[in-house]
Enzyme design. Sequence first.
Site, mmCIF file in Angstrom:
data_model
loop_
_atom_site.group_PDB
_atom_site.id
_atom_site.type_symbol
_atom_site.label_atom_id
_atom_site.label_comp_id
_atom_site.label_asym_id
_atom_site.label_seq_id
_atom_site.Cartn_x
_atom_site.Cartn_y
_atom_site.Cartn_z
ATOM 1 N N ARG A 83 -1.181 8.798 -5.364
ATOM 2 C CA ARG A 83 -2.333 7.973 -5.744
ATOM 3 C C ARG A 83 -2.328 6.647 -4.967
ATOM 4 O O ARG A 83 -1.308 5.977 -4.852
ATOM 5 C CB ARG A 83 -2.267 7.684 -7.254
ATOM 6 C CG ARG A 83 -3.393 6.768 -7.765
ATOM 7 C CD ARG A 83 -2.916 5.366 -8.058
ATOM 8 N NE ARG A 83 -3.953 4.557 -8.696
ATOM 9 C CZ ARG A 83 -3.831 3.255 -8.941
ATOM 10 N NH1 ARG A 83 -2.724 2.627 -8.641
ATOM 11 N NH2 ARG A 83 -4.820 2.584 -9.497
ATOM 12 N N VAL A 84 -3.487 6.296 -4.427
ATOM 13 C CA VAL A 84 -3.655 5.004 -3.771
ATOM 14 C C VAL A 84 -4.642 4.192 -4.600
ATOM 15 O O VAL A 84 -5.710 4.680 -4.960
ATOM 16 C CB VAL A 84 -4.196 5.171 -2.325
ATOM 17 C CG1 VAL A 84 -4.375 3.814 -1.659
ATOM 18 C CG2 VAL A 84 -3.265 6.057 -1.501
ATOM 19 N N GLY A 85 -4.259 2.971 -4.937
ATOM 20 C CA GLY A 85 -5.130 2.081 -5.708
ATOM 21 C C GLY A 85 -5.937 1.175 -4.796
ATOM 22 O O GLY A 85 -6.077 1.457 -3.597
ATOM 23 N N ASP A 86 -6.458 0.086 -5.344
ATOM 24 C CA ASP A 86 -7.322 -0.784 -4.552
ATOM 25 C C ASP A 86 -6.570 -1.781 -3.681
ATOM 26 O O ASP A 86 -7.136 -2.312 -2.727
ATOM 27 C CB ASP A 86 -8.281 -1.551 -5.464
ATOM 28 C CG ASP A 86 -7.542 -2.496 -6.405
ATOM 29 O OD1 ASP A 86 -6.518 -2.074 -7.007
ATOM 30 O OD2 ASP A 86 -7.954 -3.666 -6.535
ATOM 31 N N THR A 115 -6.733 -7.757 -9.001
ATOM 32 C CA THR A 115 -5.704 -7.109 -9.813
ATOM 33 C C THR A 115 -6.380 -6.426 -10.989
ATOM 34 O O THR A 115 -7.299 -6.989 -11.589
ATOM 35 C CB THR A 115 -4.656 -8.110 -10.328
ATOM 36 O OG1 THR A 115 -3.856 -7.463 -11.323
ATOM 37 C CG2 THR A 115 -5.298 -9.335 -10.963
ATOM 38 N N GLY A 116 -5.931 -5.216 -11.305
ATOM 39 C CA GLY A 116 -6.547 -4.541 -12.442
ATOM 40 C C GLY A 116 -6.544 -3.050 -12.243
ATOM 41 O O GLY A 116 -5.730 -2.513 -11.487
ATOM 42 N N GLY A 147 -7.291 -0.191 -10.589
ATOM 43 C CA GLY A 147 -7.677 -0.026 -9.191
ATOM 44 C C GLY A 147 -8.861 0.876 -8.936
ATOM 45 O O GLY A 147 -9.689 0.609 -8.067
ATOM 46 N N THR A 207 0.038 -6.237 -10.248
ATOM 47 C CA THR A 207 -0.203 -6.534 -8.836
ATOM 48 C C THR A 207 -0.101 -8.043 -8.593
ATOM 49 O O THR A 207 -0.419 -8.828 -9.467
ATOM 50 C CB THR A 207 -1.633 -6.051 -8.505
ATOM 51 O OG1 THR A 207 -1.675 -4.650 -8.721
ATOM 52 C CG2 THR A 207 -2.047 -6.386 -7.096
#
Lengths: 341, 341
Positions: free
Chosen positions: A235-238, A258-259, A261, A207
């Site tokens: 899928r939705v991340g952060d 970043t990481g 999520g 990210t």
Amino acid sequence: MKYLFLTMLCLLAAAVQAQQKRDFVLVVHGGAGTILKSKMTTEREKQYNAGLKSALEAGYTILEQGGSALDAVEAAVKVLEDNALFNAGRGAVFTNEGRNELDASVMDGKSRSAGAVAGVTTVKNPVSAARRVMEKSSHVMMSGAGADRFAAEQGLEIVDPSYFFTEDRYRALQKIKAEDSLKTELDHADKKDGSFHFKNTDSKFGTVGAVALDKNGSLAAATSTGGMTNKRYGRVGDSPIIGAGTYADNATCAVSCTGWGEYFIRLVMAKTVSDMMEFGKITLKEAAEEMILRRLPALGGDGGLIAVDSHGNIVMPFNTEGMYRGYIDEKGKPEIKIYKD
Amino acid sequence: MKYLFLTMLCLLAAAVQAQQKRDFVLVVHGGAGTILKSKMTTEREKQYNAGLKSALEAGYTILEQGGSALDAVEAAVKVLEDNALFNAGRGAVFTNEGRNELDASVMDGKSRSAGAVAGVTTVKNPVSAARRVMEKSSHVMMSGAGADRFAAEQGLEIVDPSYFFTEDRYRALQKIKAEDSLKTELDHADKKDGSFHFKNTDSKFGTVGAVALDKNGSLAAATSTGGMTNKRYGRVGDSPIIGAGTYADNATCAVSCTGWGEYFIRLVMAKTVSDMMEFGKITLKEAAEEMILRRLPALGGDGGLIAVDSHGNIVMPFNTEGMYRGYIDEKGKPEIKIYKD
């Protein structure tokens, strides 16, 4: 009398500390993960350094001329999105279906306005689509084909999905799919995790993001990503979640994460850093380190963040081997790091 | 000696206050908005009361038998989703394209695990899909067709999209579209808001949710919605956003929100209530009222929330004319309200 003098000295020291430390500053990241010096070639390291430098310079030009933090973070993230080295825009990783689905968000600390897009497939610069959602709609978050349509109606540059294709990322998908199917076969009795296996921890990272303080004392944050290699089920991340991957408030700080999520969503990472400052009355450094070095690993997650407060104090903590990161302030000299200090 | 006695008395009082106030409790809401007694028929009021009562009783049965807060909030929200009166599950409002796109989320305060779905169109009970995402995948949030596919693979009940169709909601879409096109014509010079007009404030409301404390001292929260009538571009509101519409942490509270989602996202509403308690050391009541009665209207938004802390204290603040709401505790008597006290 002696006590009065000491008290005044303390007050003076506090006042000096509270003053703006920098005229302006821009911080960027290009992802945290298993970045080992032993596995990095000199050539590739040069490319990452050059990529981060270009992003910093794009934002610096804006901030130096008195432009807004919001313009600076958008410009910096666009440079990183256009660079195939990073997992955002061109260079995004592939979903299980072999597509590139992109997420981005942006927040303006002055108005606490925010915008985000999730799962777009045709917008060249998702961060600009997020900004349009913020400024040209009454919504904060749009997703899927609807978000692509909105970006097109707003006149943003639209590209064929093949624009996002990079050979490296496609090979990464094939590799992880091979590992995945093997692992699924071995572990098929494990119902809980039956559908998902991410052996390659790097598949979660890459990210990009930026945070800035401008000459007028305003903060902004932006984050953009291609998500996780082999991700499924929309899928939705952060990254597109305001409060998790991105947050900005002039009263406290601007944060881009970043990481892994899922952990950043559960911890509501970016807003919690801000809330620790606002309600817990601690510094940005104390708040960011508490979250990234203690609470994140305590829950089982990893990653990092970049942040700046209204005085120009910056932090770039991470609990992984490395994080592509850098900053530039009024001195005009880009400072770039990849590994631990 | 006198001071020691007073100190001990204070400590004792504090200890009593800190004890669990209730064995268990479930709170539900069916949306906040322009709900005026003058416009409500006796028959309709009866229907809303009966709907909220059924939801409370479904959760009560579980909590009374020593079941988990998580099971109770899922059961209560399912009852509200199945009731066409509320804007969630059956009875969801229509998007601009004449579809029903549903969002839901759930969070377990014990493990701080969370799950969410956005934009599903075929899952009968989106709240159960959110729970499966939490428990049966390594993701927190899934969206669109991928989320529908995951729910089907998990064996959840799948329905034809026409299941969600209700005549009332469809007429509401036609009405708002007629108003909208007129307003767009009148205001077409207003570029900023050119794409969106929601004259009918009720179009934003009707989300359902539940929060609970179980006999073991665990908290959980769940929220489910059909979003805004006439929504476009894959708009995502606060309901599926962990930290905005839903949050739970045994250390602080469980929160479910309803209202103008964009403002709840920007304020990261649910997590901020929790953070005010954790870092600001104030009570749930103080935190929830600060957010709903002061910070939300200060930013220009409206709505409400329900919340419970680990001692069983509950709050149900809102800054609209009314909010469908109610609670039930170990006494077994449902308490239901619609208008302001």
